[in-house]
Design a protein around this motif. Structure first.
Motif, PDB file in Angstrom:
ATOM      1  N   HIS A  37      29.746  36.631  50.905  1.00  0.00           N
ATOM      2  CA  HIS A  37      30.807  35.915  50.190  1.00  0.00           C
ATOM      3  C   HIS A  37      30.438  35.765  48.720  1.00  0.00           C
ATOM      4  O   HIS A  37      31.249  36.012  47.831  1.00  0.00           O
ATOM      5  CB  HIS A  37      31.014  34.509  50.785  1.00  0.00           C
ATOM      6  N   ALA A  38      29.192  35.348  48.475  1.00  0.00           N
ATOM      7  CA  ALA A  38      28.739  35.109  47.102  1.00  0.00           C
ATOM      8  C   ALA A  38      28.870  36.384  46.270  1.00  0.00           C
ATOM      9  O   ALA A  38      29.347  36.347  45.130  1.00  0.00           O
ATOM     10  CB  ALA A  38      27.293  34.612  47.096  1.00  0.00           C
ATOM     11  N   ARG A  39      28.474  37.501  46.839  1.00  0.00           N
ATOM     12  CA  ARG A  39      28.532  38.771  46.111  1.00  0.00           C
ATOM     13  C   ARG A  39      29.971  39.092  45.705  1.00  0.00           C
ATOM     14  O   ARG A  39      30.245  39.485  44.572  1.00  0.00           O
ATOM     15  CB  ARG A  39      27.961  39.894  46.979  1.00  0.00           C
ATOM     16  N   THR A  40      30.899  38.956  46.657  1.00  0.00           N
ATOM     17  CA  THR A  40      32.306  39.267  46.387  1.00  0.00           C
ATOM     18  C   THR A  40      32.879  38.358  45.305  1.00  0.00           C
ATOM     19  O   THR A  40      33.504  38.823  44.350  1.00  0.00           O
ATOM     20  CB  THR A  40      33.137  39.134  47.677  1.00  0.00           C
ATOM     21  N   TYR A  41      32.668  37.056  45.457  1.00  0.00           N
ATOM     22  CA  TYR A  41      33.313  36.110  44.545  1.00  0.00           C
ATOM     23  C   TYR A  41      32.664  36.107  43.163  1.00  0.00           C
ATOM     24  O   TYR A  41      33.337  35.878  42.162  1.00  0.00           O
ATOM     25  CB  TYR A  41      33.363  34.717  45.176  1.00  0.00           C
ATOM     26  N   ILE A  42      31.382  36.400  43.095  1.00  0.00           N
ATOM     27  CA  ILE A  42      30.734  36.553  41.786  1.00  0.00           C
ATOM     28  C   ILE A  42      31.293  37.789  41.072  1.00  0.00           C
ATOM     29  O   ILE A  42      31.590  37.742  39.877  1.00  0.00           O
ATOM     30  CB  ILE A  42      29.196  36.635  41.921  1.00  0.00           C
ATOM     31  N   PHE A  43      31.450  38.873  41.819  1.00  0.00           N
ATOM     32  CA  PHE A  43      31.968  40.100  41.195  1.00  0.00           C
ATOM     33  C   PHE A  43      33.335  39.854  40.552  1.00  0.00           C
ATOM     34  O   PHE A  43      33.567  40.221  39.395  1.00  0.00           O
ATOM     35  CB  PHE A  43      32.074  41.251  42.196  1.00  0.00           C
ATOM     36  N   PHE A  44      34.261  39.262  41.316  1.00  0.00           N
ATOM     37  CA  PHE A  44      35.611  39.087  40.775  1.00  0.00           C
ATOM     38  C   PHE A  44      35.673  37.986  39.714  1.00  0.00           C
ATOM     39  O   PHE A  44      36.538  38.023  38.833  1.00  0.00           O
ATOM     40  CB  PHE A  44      36.615  38.872  41.917  1.00  0.00           C
ATOM     41  N   ASP A  45      34.752  37.042  39.766  1.00  0.00           N
ATOM     42  CA  ASP A  45      34.624  36.052  38.696  1.00  0.00           C
ATOM     43  C   ASP A  45      34.238  36.747  37.392  1.00  0.00           C
ATOM     44  O   ASP A  45      34.815  36.482  36.329  1.00  0.00           O
ATOM     45  CB  ASP A  45      33.564  35.016  39.089  1.00  0.00           C
ATOM     46  N   VAL A  46      33.278  37.665  37.478  1.00  0.00           N
ATOM     47  CA  VAL A  46      32.857  38.438  36.305  1.00  0.00           C
ATOM     48  C   VAL A  46      34.020  39.301  35.795  1.00  0.00           C
ATOM     49  O   VAL A  46      34.282  39.373  34.590  1.00  0.00           O
ATOM     50  CB  VAL A  46      31.634  39.322  36.637  1.00  0.00           C
ATOM     51  N   ALA A  47      34.744  39.938  36.721  1.00  0.00           N
ATOM     52  CA  ALA A  47      35.876  40.790  36.326  1.00  0.00           C
ATOM     53  C   ALA A  47      36.927  39.980  35.568  1.00  0.00           C
ATOM     54  O   ALA A  47      37.405  40.404  34.506  1.00  0.00           O
ATOM     55  CB  ALA A  47      36.496  41.445  37.560  1.00  0.00           C
ATOM     56  N   ALA A  48      37.292  38.810  36.099  1.00  0.00           N
ATOM     57  CA  ALA A  48      38.304  37.964  35.452  1.00  0.00           C
ATOM     58  C   ALA A  48      37.832  37.504  34.074  1.00  0.00           C
ATOM     59  O   ALA A  48      38.586  37.533  33.093  1.00  0.00           O
ATOM     60  CB  ALA A  48      38.626  36.764  36.337  1.00  0.00           C
ATOM     61  N   LYS A  49      36.572  37.072  34.006  1.00  0.00           N
ATOM     62  CA  LYS A  49      36.041  36.574  32.735  1.00  0.00           C
ATOM     63  C   LYS A  49      35.944  37.696  31.698  1.00  0.00           C
ATOM     64  O   LYS A  49      36.215  37.493  30.506  1.00  0.00           O
ATOM     65  CB  LYS A  49      34.673  35.924  32.956  1.00  0.00           C
ATOM     66  N   TYR A  50      35.581  38.884  32.138  1.00  0.00           N
ATOM     67  CA  TYR A  50      35.464  40.005  31.203  1.00  0.00           C
ATOM     68  C   TYR A  50      36.841  40.409  30.673  1.00  0.00           C
ATOM     69  O   TYR A  50      37.011  40.678  29.477  1.00  0.00           O
ATOM     70  CB  TYR A  50      34.774  41.192  31.878  1.00  0.00           C
ATOM     71  N   LEU A  51      37.838  40.440  31.573  1.00  0.00           N
ATOM     72  CA  LEU A  51      39.202  40.766  31.127  1.00  0.00           C
ATOM     73  C   LEU A  51      39.709  39.741  30.113  1.00  0.00           C
ATOM     74  O   LEU A  51      40.338  40.103  29.113  1.00  0.00           O
ATOM     75  CB  LEU A  51      40.146  40.853  32.330  1.00  0.00           C
ATOM     76  N   ARG A  52      39.419  38.479  30.367  1.00  0.00           N
ATOM     77  CA  ARG A  52      39.818  37.438  29.403  1.00  0.00           C
ATOM     78  C   ARG A  52      39.081  37.614  28.076  1.00  0.00           C
ATOM     79  O   ARG A  52      39.662  37.431  27.000  1.00  0.00           O
ATOM     80  CB  ARG A  52      39.557  36.052  30.000  1.00  0.00           C
ATOM     81  N   TYR A  53      37.832  37.971  28.148  1.00  0.00           N
ATOM     82  CA  TYR A  53      37.034  38.229  26.943  1.00  0.00           C
ATOM     83  C   TYR A  53      37.655  39.357  26.114  1.00  0.00           C
ATOM     84  O   TYR A  53      37.651  39.327  24.877  1.00  0.00           O
ATOM     85  CB  TYR A  53      35.595  38.580  27.355  1.00  0.00           C
ATOM     86  N   LEU A  54      38.235  40.345  26.808  1.00  0.00           N
ATOM     87  CA  LEU A  54      38.868  41.469  26.121  1.00  0.00           C
ATOM     88  C   LEU A  54      40.266  41.133  25.587  1.00  0.00           C
ATOM     89  O   LEU A  54      40.902  41.967  24.956  1.00  0.00           O
ATOM     90  CB  LEU A  54      38.980  42.680  27.067  1.00  0.00           C
ATOM     91  N   GLY A  55      40.744  39.909  25.905  1.00  0.00           N
ATOM     92  CA  GLY A  55      42.039  39.486  25.381  1.00  0.00           C
ATOM     93  C   GLY A  55      43.185  39.545  26.366  1.00  0.00           C
ATOM     94  O   GLY A  55      44.345  39.322  25.998  1.00  0.00           O
TER      95      GLY A  55
END
Length: 241
Positions: A37-55
């Motif tokens: 669970h941790a692996r999955t939710y960390i991955f998509f947390d990073v994806a969301a944060k990176y997309l927001r970082y890109l604008g």
């Protein structure tokens, strides 16, 4: 990102400009979270944060499966109500997210808060002749959906073979047909429906929730690999039907 449907790494392009609607399958709250669970939710947390970082403007939705066979089984073994079991493990799940600093999710949506939307989707599938009634529930007829198996790269015949978490019933038309609505047995949680008191099947919960908040098409669907078949496959079949 690797697109499970094509099996290829592709440039991510949203449907609409810089707006990203993202749905990730959340936990079935019947037990403690584990490292998967941790692996999955960390991955998509990073994806969301990176997309927001890109604008990008990201709307990140996650469901909570708070009614399911596994929850009912745990409740019966522990002499508790299914609701109490779900609330207890949901609380622990949120604590885990906090400890892992996973904080990019805009909305959590419980299955039991969306019974109305679930019933509406089941009604539509029956009206369109994708679903049928037996003496134990309403089932999706996978033979009516020509593309069933396209996500997991299975033919319809392979989809009938050894499958995990496919509802067992002697009354089904096809072995791989999955439950949209399960009629309640004595002592089980239940809600009224046009077909009889019962509870939603596992897959329809997510489809109803994602359509309500993100619409019939959205940009990114996430989850762990063990959900590709049958869960994500079933979600595609339901929503496209």
């Amino acid at each position: 990102l690797t697109n499970t449907l094509t099996g290829k790494k592709e440039e991510f392009v949203p449907i609409k400009d810089k707006k990203v609607n993202m749905f990730v399958c959340g936990p079935t709250v019947y037990g403690y979270s584990h490292i998967g669970h941790a692996r999955t939710y960390i991955f998509f947390d990073v994806a969301a944060k990176y997309l927001r970082y890109l604008g990008y403007k990201v709307t990140y939705l996650m469901n909570i499966t708070d009614i399911d066979d596994k929850i009912i089984d745990r409740a019966q073994k522990e002499g508790k109500s299914a609701k109490d079991v779900a609330k207890y493990y949901e609380k622990l799940f949120f604590e885990d997210l906090k400890n892992l600093k996973i904080d990019s999710i805009n909305k959590f949506a419980r299955a039991t808060d969306h019974i109305k939307e679930i019933i509406e989707q089941v009604k539509t599938l029956i009206e369109k002749d994708y679903a049928y009634k037996t003496n134990d529930g309403i089932y999706f007829d996978i033979s009516k959906f020509g593309d069933y198996g396209k996500l997991a790269k299975r033919t319809l015949e392979q989809a009938e073979d050894g499958v995990s978490r496919i509802d067992e019933s002697v009354n089904k038309k096809n072995r791989g047909d999955f439950a949209l609505w399960k009629f309640s047995k004595p002592g089980e949680p239940k809600w009224p429906s046009p077909w009889g008191d019962g509870r939603p099947g596992w897959h329809i919960e997510d489809t109803a929730i994602s359509e309500k908040y993100l619409g019939q098409q959205y940009d990114m669907h996430g989850g762990s690999q063990d959900l590709i078949f049958p869960h994500h496959e079933a979600e595609i079949a339901q929503q496209e039907s």
